[in-house]
Design an enzyme around this catalytic site. Sequence first.
Site, PDB file in Angstrom:
ATOM      1  N   ASP A  13       0.873  -1.218   0.108  1.00 22.75           N
ATOM      2  CA  ASP A  13       0.112   0.000  -0.099  1.00 22.75           C
ATOM      3  C   ASP A  13       0.839   1.067   0.010  1.00 22.75           C
ATOM      4  OD1 ASP A  13      -2.128  -1.898   0.205  1.00 22.75           O
ATOM      5  OD2 ASP A  13      -1.957  -1.907   2.492  1.00 22.75           O
ATOM      6  N   GLU A 192     -11.005   0.710  -3.454  1.00 26.12           N
ATOM      7  CA  GLU A 192     -10.540   1.149  -2.275  1.00 26.12           C
ATOM      8  C   GLU A 192      -9.251   2.054  -2.338  1.00 26.12           C
ATOM      9  OE1 GLU A 192      -9.203  -2.599  -0.214  1.00 26.12           O
ATOM     10  OE2 GLU A 192      -8.689  -3.496  -2.105  1.00 26.12           O
TER      11      GLU A 192
END
Length: 536
Positions: A13, A192
Amino acid sequence: MIINPVLPGFNPDPSICRAGPDYYIATSTFEWYPGVQIHHSTDLVNWSLVCRPLGRASQLDMRGNPDSCGIWAPCLSYADGLFWLVYTDVKRLDGNFKDAHNYLVTAPAITGPWSDPVYVNSSGFDPSLFHDEDGRKWFLNMVWNHRTDSVGGSPKHPAFAGILAQEYDAAAGKLIGEAVNIFAGSDHGLVEGAHLFRRNGWYYITVAEGGTGYGHAVTMARSRDLTGPYQLHPDTFLMTSKDAPDAVLQRAGHGQMVETPEGEIYHTHLCSRPLPGMRRSPLGRETAIQKCVWGEDGWLRLAQGGLVPDVKVPAPDPLSRKAPDKATHRDFTGVTLPEEFQWLRTPQPERIFSLTGTALRLHARESIGSWFEQALVARRQEHLSFRAETSVHFAPRSYQQAAGLVHYYNRNKFHYLAVTWHEGQGRVLTILSCPGDWPDGRLQFPLEQPVALPEVGAVELAMGVNGANLQFLYRLTGDDWQAIGPVLDASVISDEGGRGEHASFTGAFVGMAAFDTSGSAIEADFDRFAYIPQDG
């Protein structure tokens, strides 16, 4: 050249920002403490760990957080003379609910001091903070809809209900106005990890889609208004490996773009390098960087063309060279834990380890795999093949006490070579293995009989991992190394091992562990640790 992955091993991420000539990448740490890893670079080629900002109880306490919960998807930015970091602390993984709490911390310098957290909201995970040109700040996160059959390990699209945006008042330390669902994503689903970027009057949004497995992707859209409506990229995706099963970098998605001082665009993304011939990724989700270019139509695309990320990417400075990997040898003679090591969940590390000046002393607590307080200190596996060695001084008095060398993913996936005690043999070596038994975490004992040890003295332990194979070794002072136990399946110590894809989000660690389920908190001293890369 940029050689990907730039942050090998568990570093998912990646949020990137630039402050002057300096680049910083923040990555998720999940249940590992301290929270969030921030790496620094001046050339996008060579990166070094500079801080883990969430390191005290007032900022983070993850005791009781299930495996693969904790710190998800931080976003790092620089504005108004401050570094801003937003992140999620997830308290539940399985079932319909996530219990995902979002916070913000700031610091005047990347090394701190980092503030105590300001609570923002709990409507979903993967937050980001966008600093607009007019000085307003906007907080984004995906919104989680629990009214579906979406459960851990089997994500369904309806649970990922779009990207919320709401104005954030920094002076008041709270959200203001109404939250607006600005982007529902593409038909690929599971939207997301949103980040905004402004250019030439357009708001560009990049999001992660397809789940964080082999269908992962970076999707792009744009709008003249921050709150939408957003128009999808003509190619839908900026990058993905979902249709390239032979690509070296798989599972490409979830990242952020950054502009160099010269106006070039690069985009981070997570990726994995599965073991040859199988879809198992012991190194977890790693961080890579791709060069991008703006097209005449005003859309961003990979500089090399197509959608598949490259291993070798032109760097801003063509003279930049990646430093070679080196073996790491630690003797624990310092007063602080070497930077590559972390522990699990607790903001009270003094209860599980200390530095004596000559050794790393583990204060054995709960069982290996505990979600509350276990004495396990480990570093990331960064290579598909490596050797690790340590030396332990340990005098157990009960079979409830053990200390040794561990290859660890979570409480359902580990191999553990441990010094312990046996009623008939005294001090012995044994192997405790949990090869992906979810949800029960039942142990296997690969040794038919424990190996007897002298009553006192150091025991040297090692493991050799070659792709999917793990062999433990041991020796006593003055002896040669000898193998112990069968070759074990190292591939299960991976994202996809056990429950399979979409169910585990960290990566393999190798380190030292001790437990004492009698409650006596026996001590084990480790006087060295070596990690030796052996990839070609």
